[in-house]
Design a protein around this motif. Structure first.
Motif, PDB file in Angstrom:
ATOM      1  N   ASN A   1     -14.533  57.071 -39.812  1.00 45.05           N
ATOM      2  CA  ASN A   1     -14.942  57.142 -38.412  1.00 45.05           C
ATOM      3  C   ASN A   1     -15.245  58.607 -38.112  1.00 45.05           C
ATOM      4  OD1 ASN A   1     -15.416  56.648 -35.725  1.00 45.05           O
ATOM      5  ND2 ASN A   1     -13.233  56.587 -35.180  1.00 45.05           N
ATOM      6  N   LEU A   2     -16.415  59.062 -38.564  1.00 45.68           N
ATOM      7  CA  LEU A   2     -16.715  60.490 -38.594  1.00 45.68           C
ATOM      8  C   LEU A   2     -17.244  61.031 -37.276  1.00 45.68           C
ATOM      9  CD1 LEU A   2     -18.497  60.755 -42.078  1.00 45.68           C
ATOM     10  CD2 LEU A   2     -16.052  60.831 -41.558  1.00 45.68           C
ATOM     11  N   GLY A   3     -17.839  60.197 -36.456  1.00 46.36           N
ATOM     12  CA  GLY A   3     -18.491  60.696 -35.256  1.00 46.36           C
ATOM     13  C   GLY A   3     -19.803  61.377 -35.605  1.00 46.36           C
ATOM     14  N   TYR A   4     -20.341  62.131 -34.643  1.00 52.23           N
ATOM     15  CA  TYR A   4     -21.644  62.762 -34.826  1.00 52.23           C
ATOM     16  C   TYR A   4     -21.560  64.267 -34.575  1.00 52.23           C
ATOM     17  CZ  TYR A   4     -23.573  58.067 -34.977  1.00 52.23           C
ATOM     18  OH  TYR A   4     -23.847  56.776 -35.335  1.00 52.23           O
ATOM     19  N   PRO A   5     -22.443  65.040 -35.198  1.00 51.56           N
ATOM     20  CA  PRO A   5     -22.467  66.486 -34.938  1.00 51.56           C
ATOM     21  C   PRO A   5     -22.706  66.764 -33.457  1.00 51.56           C
ATOM     22  CG  PRO A   5     -23.868  65.925 -36.808  1.00 51.56           C
ATOM     23  CD  PRO A   5     -23.468  64.632 -36.184  1.00 51.56           C
ATOM     24  N   GLY A   6     -22.038  67.779 -32.942  1.00 53.38           N
ATOM     25  CA  GLY A   6     -22.204  68.136 -31.541  1.00 53.38           C
ATOM     26  C   GLY A   6     -21.402  67.286 -30.585  1.00 53.38           C
ATOM     27  N   GLN A   7     -20.608  66.341 -31.118  1.00 49.47           N
ATOM     28  CA  GLN A   7     -19.780  65.483 -30.281  1.00 49.47           C
ATOM     29  C   GLN A   7     -18.318  65.581 -30.717  1.00 49.47           C
ATOM     30  OE1 GLN A   7     -21.274  61.453 -30.138  1.00 49.47           O
ATOM     31  NE2 GLN A   7     -23.297  62.083 -29.417  1.00 49.47           N
ATOM     32  N   TYR A   8     -17.417  65.498 -29.725  1.00 50.29           N
ATOM     33  CA  TYR A   8     -15.981  65.535 -29.989  1.00 50.29           C
ATOM     34  C   TYR A   8     -15.617  64.486 -31.049  1.00 50.29           C
ATOM     35  CZ  TYR A   8     -10.981  65.158 -29.027  1.00 50.29           C
ATOM     36  OH  TYR A   8      -9.620  65.150 -29.141  1.00 50.29           O
ATOM     37  N   PRO A   9     -14.775  64.834 -32.047  1.00 42.34           N
ATOM     38  CA  PRO A   9     -14.027  66.075 -32.241  1.00 42.34           C
ATOM     39  C   PRO A   9     -14.720  67.090 -33.162  1.00 42.34           C
ATOM     40  CG  PRO A   9     -13.152  64.439 -33.720  1.00 42.34           C
ATOM     41  CD  PRO A   9     -14.299  63.782 -32.979  1.00 42.34           C
ATOM     42  N   TYR A  10     -16.029  67.019 -33.280  1.00 43.65           N
ATOM     43  CA  TYR A  10     -16.829  68.049 -33.952  1.00 43.65           C
ATOM     44  C   TYR A  10     -16.549  68.180 -35.443  1.00 43.65           C
ATOM     45  CZ  TYR A  10     -17.376  69.145 -29.040  1.00 43.65           C
ATOM     46  OH  TYR A  10     -17.608  69.042 -27.702  1.00 43.65           O
ATOM     47  N   LEU A  11     -16.063  67.105 -36.062  1.00 40.52           N
ATOM     48  CA  LEU A  11     -15.827  67.131 -37.508  1.00 40.52           C
ATOM     49  C   LEU A  11     -17.096  67.547 -38.255  1.00 40.52           C
ATOM     50  CD1 LEU A  11     -14.040  66.360 -40.016  1.00 40.52           C
ATOM     51  CD2 LEU A  11     -15.106  64.112 -39.869  1.00 40.52           C
ATOM     52  N   ARG A  12     -18.244  67.054 -37.789  1.00 41.50           N
ATOM     53  CA  ARG A  12     -19.495  67.246 -38.532  1.00 41.50           C
ATOM     54  C   ARG A  12     -20.313  68.432 -38.033  1.00 41.50           C
ATOM     55  NH1 ARG A  12     -22.428  61.873 -40.234  1.00 41.50           N
ATOM     56  NH2 ARG A  12     -22.843  63.297 -41.961  1.00 41.50           N
ATOM     57  N   GLY A  13     -19.718  69.258 -37.163  1.00 44.51           N
ATOM     58  CA  GLY A  13     -20.414  70.440 -36.676  1.00 44.51           C
ATOM     59  C   GLY A  13     -20.405  70.505 -35.167  1.00 44.51           C
ATOM     60  N   ILE A  14     -20.511  71.728 -34.626  1.00 48.82           N
ATOM     61  CA  ILE A  14     -20.395  71.892 -33.172  1.00 48.82           C
ATOM     62  C   ILE A  14     -21.732  71.745 -32.450  1.00 48.82           C
ATOM     63  CG2 ILE A  14     -18.329  73.325 -33.340  1.00 48.82           C
ATOM     64  CD1 ILE A  14     -20.153  75.757 -32.708  1.00 48.82           C
ATOM     65  N   GLN A  15     -22.844  71.741 -33.200  1.00 52.01           N
ATOM     66  CA  GLN A  15     -24.165  71.568 -32.596  1.00 52.01           C
ATOM     67  C   GLN A  15     -24.821  70.305 -33.157  1.00 52.01           C
ATOM     68  OE1 GLN A  15     -24.999  73.370 -30.158  1.00 52.01           O
ATOM     69  NE2 GLN A  15     -23.616  75.115 -30.385  1.00 52.01           N
ATOM     70  N   PRO A  16     -25.560  69.562 -32.332  1.00 52.57           N
ATOM     71  CA  PRO A  16     -26.177  68.321 -32.812  1.00 52.57           C
ATOM     72  C   PRO A  16     -27.141  68.530 -33.984  1.00 52.57           C
ATOM     73  CG  PRO A  16     -26.237  68.402 -30.419  1.00 52.57           C
ATOM     74  CD  PRO A  16     -25.774  69.754 -30.876  1.00 52.57           C
ATOM     75  N   THR A  17     -27.893  69.653 -33.962  1.00 51.65           N
ATOM     76  CA  THR A  17     -28.898  69.864 -35.011  1.00 51.65           C
ATOM     77  C   THR A  17     -28.518  70.967 -35.988  1.00 51.65           C
ATOM     78  OG1 THR A  17     -30.119  71.363 -33.545  1.00 51.65           O
ATOM     79  CG2 THR A  17     -30.793  69.045 -33.553  1.00 51.65           C
ATOM     80  N   MET A  18     -27.428  71.664 -35.737  1.00 53.39           N
ATOM     81  CA  MET A  18     -26.929  72.733 -36.616  1.00 53.39           C
ATOM     82  C   MET A  18     -28.066  73.641 -37.096  1.00 53.39           C
ATOM     83  SD  MET A  18     -23.646  72.800 -36.568  1.00 53.39           S
ATOM     84  CE  MET A  18     -23.139  73.727 -38.015  1.00 53.39           C
TER      85      MET A  18
END
Length: 546
Positions: free
Chosen positions: A50-67
């Protein structure tokens, strides 16, 4: 389908057992630098997806949507040696070569608040960084560098407020208002007590200086990062990846607690908190460390501190490749080590990056070595393809399992630190120091027994090595720096200096007053770093050890 999958796995395990009879494994056990056991293979059953998406809490995949598809990380090469004028030339050279931000290394006297002519500074002026005594030196350091276009990171801690005020004053002289200044001051005193040692004052007044900076910058420097909570030096002192992340996050919580206790609202200062991590050689563990730290911090800020702003939940971090991993033997091997470490930082989602130079185990880097280090970042950015998609290792069975395990181990440490009453109390009890020392000792034993292989050091050695050309700081520099300081003292208005220092002395006694405006006034009068620190030493005392 599950039954078929199970029978396939059973068949595979039998094949493994047969193979091992013919070809035993290279080691009895495989593990990361944090002693996390590494299995043969990882699959869907080994991690939470349950990784979530970049730019969305809890930011596992990065703090910006497009990095990095939108903006590459800042290439911020750490530099500083000798005089301000010499370092200015290196800064301008690096900017011409494509560097996108400055990172200042200060010499040891500057870091511990002594002037270059102080007896405590003898033999150390300009050796491990640039010597800064007064505003005149900062003016020379930043000559012809537009502060409204370049962000600057300053590795300074105990006297961070003074160097920040010098930076503000130079900006004013350039016509750049403080609201437009961007950059970071390290300003992390707790890790100095734990691992590095460039402290001046006891913990209580040191924490006051930090929260005064938070409050002042909130109003006057809204784009400036008020602290870089540093795991880098904790790792360099001998910690493993888990300890680095845990102790850094614990220190971060201590700063948040202190700021809230001083009356600041969490959402007014938390968005300007930044972190500084190390990148070592265990490639996948480092990637997992960055991802786990991001998720842990987001949960702490949202759930524990009840911060309301998403910007307050984001762990923004700078990375530097591991200085302690570099070898004096076969220094060109360090180019390979640095490349792997830099790649781990990028795959882990760093916001800015410094790549060490190949010769830093021997001396300050030469211009050629510094260029190769910068080119390493540029090749990763523009030729490797790793910046073309967000979190390319997300969903990797191994990386996700390792991220989860690292997070669990970090949380165990945070619970232990909580039992002490928080990071400050754990440091006072020597807990973090003991944990780091124990890990450093165990690591050294593994290297000496050759259980842990270091190429060129304990394996694959050369009988004779060619000594590379090294950068040497001119011994005449110290005398020249002292002469320049004396010229500034003769030229300045001494009465004004005395008045500003006396005003600082009065407010230092008043715990309700913010010290930063008074330090800024003293700096603008060309009071020296030693003179300002001595006023504060008189009122705060000096730290001599827990």
């Amino acid at each position: 389908m599950p039954e078929k999958h199970e029978s396939e796995k059973t068949k595979w395990i039998k094949d493994v057992e047969k193979t091992l009879k013919r070809f035993p494994e290279r080691k009895e056990t495989f593990h990361t630098s944090s002693e996390i056991t590494v299995d043969y293979l990882y699959g869907t059953e080994d991690a939470n997806y349950n990784l979530g998406y970049p730019g969305q809490y809890p930011y596992l995949r990065g703090i910006q949507p497009t990095m990095y598809r939108s903006r590459l990380w800042t290439m911020r090469q750490y530099a500083g040696f000798g005089s301000a004028s010499e370092t200015n030339k290196r800064f301008r050279y690096l900017l011409e070569q494509g560097q996108t931000g400055l990172s200042v290394a200060f010499d040891l006297p500057t870091q511990i608040g002594y002037d270059s002519d102080d007896v405590m500074s003898e033999g150390e002026v300009g050796k491990v960084g640039v010597a800064i005594d007064t505003l005149a030196d900062m003016e020379n350091l930043l000559d012809q560098i537009p502060l409204d276009k370049v962000s600057t990171s300053m590795t300074i801690n105990a006297p961070a407020a003074i160097l920040l005020c010098m930076y503000i004053a130079v900006g004013e002289k350039q016509g750049v208002s403080s609201e437009k200044l961007t950059g970071t001051i390290q300003n992390d005193i707790l890790k100095e007590y734990i691992a590095r040692g460039t402290y001046i004052f006891p913990p209580k007044p040191s924490m006051r200086l930090i929260t005064d900076i938070f409050a002042y910058c909130q109003e006057h420097l809204p784009k400036f990062n008020t602290i870089s909570i540093s795991g880098y030096h904790i790792r360099e002192a001998g910690s493993n990846a888990v300890q680095e992340a845990a102790f850094t996050i614990a220190n971060g919580m201590a700063y948040v607690d202190a700021a809230i206790a001083s009356g600041l609202d969490v959402d007014t200062f938390a968005p300007r908190l930044a972190f500084f991590f190390n990148a070592h050689n265990n490639f996948f563990e480092e990637i997992a460390k960055f991802r786990a730290a991001r998720r842990i911090w987001a949960k702490i800020m949202k759930e524990h501190y009840e911060a309301k702003e998403p910007k307050s939940w984001k762990l923004r971090f700078h990375t530097q490749t591991g200085g302690s991993t570099l070898t004096a033997q076969q220094p060109d091997n360090n180019i390979v080590r640095v490349t792997m470490q830099a790649l781990a930082a990028v795959l882990g989602g760093t916001q800015s990056l410094h790549t060490n130079s190949r010769d830093e185990a021997l001396s300050l880097p030469t211009e050629e070595s510094a260029r190769i280090a910068l080119r390493t970042q540029q090749i990763i950015a523009h030729e490797s393809g790793v910046a073309d998609t967000v979190d390319p290792l997300g969903g990797s069975y191994y990386v996700e399992a390792l991220t989860d395990e690292l997070e669990a181990k970090v949380m165990d440490y945070l619970e232990r630190i909580k039992e002490f009453g928080g990071a400050v109390q754990a440091i006072e009890e020597g807990y973090m120091q003991r944990e780091i020392h124990h890990n450093a000792y165990e690591t050294q034993k593994r290297i000496e027994s050759e259980e842990e292989i270091i190429v060129g050091l304990n394996q694959f050695k050369l009988e004779e090595e060619v000594n590379p050309d090294l950068l040497k700081v001119d011994e005449a520099l110290e005398k020249a720096q002292i002469n320049n300081l004396h010229k500034v003292r003769k030229k300045r208005n001494q009465e004004a200096v005395d008045q500003k220092l006396e005003a600082l002395r009065r407010v230092a006694i008043d715990e309700e007053a913010n010290l930063i405006p008074y330090i800024l006034d003293a700096v603008k009068a060309y009071a020296s770093i030693g003179e300002i620190c001595n006023v504060l030493r008189d009122e705060f005392g000096e730290y001599t050890g827990f």
